[in-house]
Write a protein that holds these residues in place. Structure first.
Motif, PDB file in Angstrom:
ATOM      1  N   ARG A   1       0.833  -1.202   0.000  1.00 15.85           N
ATOM      2  CA  ARG A   1       0.000   0.000   0.000  1.00 15.85           C
ATOM      3  C   ARG A   1       0.873   1.259   0.000  1.00 15.85           C
ATOM      4  NH1 ARG A   1      -5.115   0.704   1.600  1.00 15.85           N
ATOM      5  NH2 ARG A   1      -4.468   2.454   2.916  1.00 15.85           N
ATOM      6  N   TYR A   2       1.890   1.258   0.861  1.00 11.44           N
ATOM      7  CA  TYR A   2       2.772   2.417   0.950  1.00 11.44           C
ATOM      8  C   TYR A   2       3.446   2.681  -0.398  1.00 11.44           C
ATOM      9  CZ  TYR A   2       5.400   5.835   3.705  1.00 11.44           C
ATOM     10  OH  TYR A   2       5.896   6.999   4.228  1.00 11.44           O
ATOM     11  N   MET A   3       3.879   1.629  -1.042  1.00  8.86           N
ATOM     12  CA  MET A   3       4.510   1.749  -2.358  1.00  8.86           C
ATOM     13  C   MET A   3       3.525   2.243  -3.414  1.00  8.86           C
ATOM     14  SD  MET A   3       6.738  -1.766  -2.453  1.00  8.86           S
ATOM     15  CE  MET A   3       7.464  -1.400  -4.048  1.00  8.86           C
ATOM     16  N   SER A   4       2.222   2.038  -3.144  1.00 11.41           N
ATOM     17  CA  SER A   4       1.186   2.366  -4.120  1.00 11.41           C
ATOM     18  C   SER A   4       0.494   3.693  -3.837  1.00 11.41           C
ATOM     19  CB  SER A   4       0.138   1.249  -4.148  1.00 11.41           C
ATOM     20  OG  SER A   4       0.741   0.002  -4.420  1.00 11.41           O
ATOM     21  N   GLY A   5       0.979   4.419  -2.830  1.00 13.62           N
ATOM     22  CA  GLY A   5       0.480   5.768  -2.626  1.00 13.62           C
ATOM     23  C   GLY A   5      -0.298   6.041  -1.357  1.00 13.62           C
ATOM     24  N   ARG A   6      -0.510   5.001  -0.486  1.00 15.36           N
ATOM     25  CA  ARG A   6      -1.249   5.224   0.754  1.00 15.36           C
ATOM     26  C   ARG A   6      -0.615   4.444   1.901  1.00 15.36           C
ATOM     27  NH1 ARG A   6      -5.258   9.340   0.510  1.00 15.36           N
ATOM     28  NH2 ARG A   6      -5.796   9.469  -1.703  1.00 15.36           N
ATOM     29  N   ASP A   7      -0.580   5.048   3.086  1.00 12.57           N
ATOM     30  CA  ASP A   7      -0.083   4.316   4.246  1.00 12.57           C
ATOM     31  C   ASP A   7      -1.237   3.598   4.939  1.00 12.57           C
ATOM     32  OD1 ASP A   7      -1.443   6.150   5.836  1.00 12.57           O
ATOM     33  OD2 ASP A   7       0.362   7.130   6.600  1.00 12.57           O
ATOM     34  N   GLU A   8      -0.970   3.019   6.104  1.00 16.96           N
ATOM     35  CA  GLU A   8      -1.976   2.208   6.788  1.00 16.96           C
ATOM     36  C   GLU A   8      -3.109   3.027   7.385  1.00 16.96           C
ATOM     37  OE1 GLU A   8       1.523   2.211   9.819  1.00 16.96           O
ATOM     38  OE2 GLU A   8       1.203   2.670   7.690  1.00 16.96           O
ATOM     39  N   TYR A   9      -2.991   4.370   7.365  1.00 13.47           N
ATOM     40  CA  TYR A   9      -4.064   5.230   7.845  1.00 13.47           C
ATOM     41  C   TYR A   9      -4.747   5.993   6.703  1.00 13.47           C
ATOM     42  CZ  TYR A   9      -1.967   4.183  12.321  1.00 13.47           C
ATOM     43  OH  TYR A   9      -1.466   3.511  13.425  1.00 13.47           O
ATOM     44  N   GLY A  10      -4.381   5.663   5.484  1.00  7.32           N
ATOM     45  CA  GLY A  10      -4.982   6.307   4.325  1.00  7.32           C
ATOM     46  C   GLY A  10      -4.321   7.598   3.908  1.00  7.32           C
ATOM     47  N   ASN A  11      -3.210   7.948   4.558  1.00  9.49           N
ATOM     48  CA  ASN A  11      -2.494   9.164   4.183  1.00  9.49           C
ATOM     49  C   ASN A  11      -1.702   8.953   2.898  1.00  9.49           C
ATOM     50  OD1 ASN A  11      -3.249  10.566   6.628  1.00  9.49           O
ATOM     51  ND2 ASN A  11      -1.758   9.266   7.691  1.00  9.49           N
ATOM     52  N   LEU A  12      -1.534  10.023   2.144  1.00  7.81           N
ATOM     53  CA  LEU A  12      -0.755   9.947   0.909  1.00  7.81           C
ATOM     54  C   LEU A  12       0.703   9.663   1.201  1.00  7.81           C
ATOM     55  CD1 LEU A  12      -2.250  12.994  -1.033  1.00  7.81           C
ATOM     56  CD2 LEU A  12      -2.487  10.591  -1.679  1.00  7.81           C
ATOM     57  N   THR A  13       1.346   8.888   0.317  1.00  5.38           N
ATOM     58  CA  THR A  13       2.780   8.635   0.397  1.00  5.38           C
ATOM     59  C   THR A  13       3.422   9.014  -0.939  1.00  5.38           C
ATOM     60  OG1 THR A  13       2.794   6.375  -0.514  1.00  5.38           O
ATOM     61  CG2 THR A  13       2.230   6.624   1.833  1.00  5.38           C
ATOM     62  N   VAL A  14       4.724   8.910  -1.003  1.00  5.13           N
ATOM     63  CA  VAL A  14       5.440   9.213  -2.248  1.00  5.13           C
ATOM     64  C   VAL A  14       5.699   7.947  -3.058  1.00  5.13           C
ATOM     65  CG1 VAL A  14       6.494  11.306  -1.358  1.00  5.13           C
ATOM     66  CG2 VAL A  14       7.667   9.117  -1.061  1.00  5.13           C
ATOM     67  N   GLY A  15       5.061   6.850  -2.693  1.00  2.53           N
ATOM     68  CA  GLY A  15       5.208   5.621  -3.450  1.00  2.53           C
ATOM     69  C   GLY A  15       4.769   5.786  -4.893  1.00  2.53           C
ATOM     70  N   SER A  16       5.414   5.048  -5.794  1.00  2.00           N
ATOM     71  CA  SER A  16       5.153   5.231  -7.223  1.00  2.00           C
ATOM     72  C   SER A  16       4.943   3.912  -7.963  1.00  2.00           C
ATOM     73  CB  SER A  16       6.307   6.003  -7.869  1.00  2.00           C
ATOM     74  OG  SER A  16       7.552   5.365  -7.618  1.00  2.00           O
ATOM     75  N   LEU A  17       4.535   2.869  -7.240  1.00  2.16           N
ATOM     76  CA  LEU A  17       4.342   1.562  -7.856  1.00  2.16           C
ATOM     77  C   LEU A  17       3.186   1.608  -8.851  1.00  2.16           C
ATOM     78  CD1 LEU A  17       5.250  -1.425  -7.841  1.00  2.16           C
ATOM     79  CD2 LEU A  17       3.497  -1.835  -6.089  1.00  2.16           C
ATOM     80  N   GLU A  18       3.447   1.150 -10.079  1.00  2.00           N
ATOM     81  CA  GLU A  18       2.433   1.181 -11.129  1.00  2.00           C
ATOM     82  C   GLU A  18       1.917  -0.203 -11.493  1.00  2.00           C
ATOM     83  OE1 GLU A  18       4.146   3.252 -14.433  1.00  2.00           O
ATOM     84  OE2 GLU A  18       4.152   5.197 -13.380  1.00  2.00           O
ATOM     85  N   VAL A  19       2.800  -1.197 -11.519  1.00  2.00           N
ATOM     86  CA  VAL A  19       2.416  -2.557 -11.905  1.00  2.00           C
ATOM     87  C   VAL A  19       2.718  -3.494 -10.752  1.00  2.00           C
ATOM     88  CG1 VAL A  19       2.760  -4.449 -13.533  1.00  2.00           C
ATOM     89  CG2 VAL A  19       2.871  -2.069 -14.328  1.00  2.00           C
ATOM     90  N   LEU A  20       1.684  -4.162 -10.258  1.00  2.00           N
ATOM     91  CA  LEU A  20       1.836  -5.086  -9.131  1.00  2.00           C
ATOM     92  C   LEU A  20       1.313  -6.457  -9.558  1.00  2.00           C
ATOM     93  CD1 LEU A  20       2.389  -5.818  -6.185  1.00  2.00           C
ATOM     94  CD2 LEU A  20       0.153  -4.850  -5.590  1.00  2.00           C
ATOM     95  N   ASP A  21       2.223  -7.410  -9.687  1.00  2.00           N
ATOM     96  CA  ASP A  21       1.883  -8.770 -10.109  1.00  2.00           C
ATOM     97  C   ASP A  21       2.031  -9.702  -8.917  1.00  2.00           C
ATOM     98  OD1 ASP A  21       1.682 -11.320 -11.179  1.00  2.00           O
ATOM     99  OD2 ASP A  21       2.895 -10.875 -12.946  1.00  2.00           O
ATOM    100  N   MET A  22       0.885 -10.159  -8.401  1.00  2.00           N
ATOM    101  CA  MET A  22       0.869 -11.062  -7.247  1.00  2.00           C
ATOM    102  C   MET A  22       0.401 -12.461  -7.631  1.00  2.00           C
ATOM    103  SD  MET A  22      -0.769  -8.510  -4.340  1.00  2.00           S
ATOM    104  CE  MET A  22      -2.078  -7.927  -5.445  1.00  2.00           C
ATOM    105  N   ALA A  23       0.429 -12.793  -8.905  1.00  2.00           N
ATOM    106  CA  ALA A  23      -0.124 -14.070  -9.377  1.00  2.00           C
ATOM    107  C   ALA A  23       0.441 -15.262  -8.614  1.00  2.00           C
ATOM    108  CB  ALA A  23       0.129 -14.224 -10.877  1.00  2.00           C
ATOM    109  N   LYS A  24       1.734 -15.247  -8.318  1.00  2.00           N
ATOM    110  CA  LYS A  24       2.371 -16.388  -7.669  1.00  2.00           C
ATOM    111  C   LYS A  24       2.533 -16.196  -6.164  1.00  2.00           C
ATOM    112  CE  LYS A  24       4.783 -17.893 -11.844  1.00  2.00           C
ATOM    113  NZ  LYS A  24       6.088 -18.228 -12.464  1.00  2.00           N
ATOM    114  N   ALA A  25       1.919 -15.173  -5.629  1.00  2.00           N
ATOM    115  CA  ALA A  25       1.950 -14.952  -4.179  1.00  2.00           C
ATOM    116  C   ALA A  25       0.773 -15.666  -3.531  1.00  2.00           C
ATOM    117  CB  ALA A  25       1.891 -13.458  -3.877  1.00  2.00           C
TER     118      ALA A  25
END
Length: 266
Positions: free
Chosen positions: A39-63
């Motif tokens: 979540r932090y990497m994707s723009g929000r922390d655990e309280y919903g606040n904005l972060t500077v994370g910039s993750l665009e593609v998240l592939d969890m198929a094998k997770a």
């Protein structure tokens, strides 16, 4: 990492490198702590606040999603949301605005309500075969979402799932064989211009397709549709429609404000 003290997901990574990551393929087990990081990497922390994370593609198929970790991944309305085994809890990536594409774990069976609500830049989501539940407003107001599948394994899909997805111009419902209802507001205020309703659908819910540029509605041969609920097609651009002979109830305002509708065959 001092920023993410609980997770082992990025134990050897520099914090700046984590936050600058654009594409990530994740394998192995993910618990609440790991979801916090994503979540932090994707723009929000655990309280919903904005972060500077910039993750665009998240592939969890094998997770694989597992229970455990500290508290939960998101605190809102006085309680923590959390994951379970192969289970995404509510609001899991809510308003994570850097995300553009997400591939969900192949072992996931449950996607709870508001999972991706308000992800303003989300364009594509891959849902796994084996998923059985899609919760309320799961993709609500994902304005750029244009590509998503509905697995044949889905047996429960709830209202507002795609409401406000204005870039969603088409979707294949032929795989939606495990449900009998298109729920309320499911495609309201989307960009749909045409739709084919599968034969197994018996009920079209309130405002299911309202306020869309919908021009064409077709019903598969052998349709078992019984009910067209209130406001189902209101404020669309329908010009004509052939209602299946199986329909026994058309509720108030089902075609209200369809200003181009001139031909109704029944």
């Amino acid at each position: 990492s001092t920023l993410f003290p609980y997770t082992t997901l990025f134990r050897s990574r520099d914090e700046n490198e984590i936050l600058d990551t654009k594409k990530l393929i994740v394998t192995g087990e993910l618990n609440n702590d790991d979801i916090r990081v994503l979540r932090y990497m994707s723009g929000r922390d655990e309280y919903g606040n904005l972060t500077v994370g910039s993750l665009e593609v998240l592939d969890m198929a094998k997770a694989r999603i597992v229970s455990g970790g500290k508290d939960g991944y998101y605190y809102r309305g006085n309680w923590w949301r959390g994951v379970g085994d192969n289970y995404f809890g509510s609001d899991i990536f809510r308003e994570c605005n850097s995300l553009k594409k997400v591939v969900l774990p192949t072992s996931l069976y449950n996607l709870e309500s508001y999972a991706f609500t308000g992800c303003q830049n989300l364009e594509e989501v891959v849902l796994p075969e084996g998923l059985t539940n899609v919760g309320y407003d799961s993709f609500r107001e994902c304005h750029k979402l244009s590509k998503i599948n509905i697995p044949s394994s889905v047996t429960n899909i709830y209202g507002g799932a795609f409401y406000g997805c204005q870039s969603l111009k088409s979707i294949d419902l032929s795989t939606m064989t495990g449900v009998s209802t298109i729920p309320e507001n499911m495609f309201g205020n989307t960009g749909l211009t045409s739709i084919v309703i599968p034969a197994n659908i018996t009920n079209i819910g309130n405002c299911a397709f309202s306020s869309t540029p919908l021009k064409s509605v077709e019903f598969e041969s052998g349709s078992r549709l019984a009910t067209i609920s209130e406001g189902a097609f209101q404020s669309t651009q329908l010009q004509s429609i052939t209602i299946p002979a199986s329909v026994t109830s058309i509720n108030n305002n089902a075609f209200n404000d369809c200003r181009s509708l001139s031909v109704v065959n029944y």
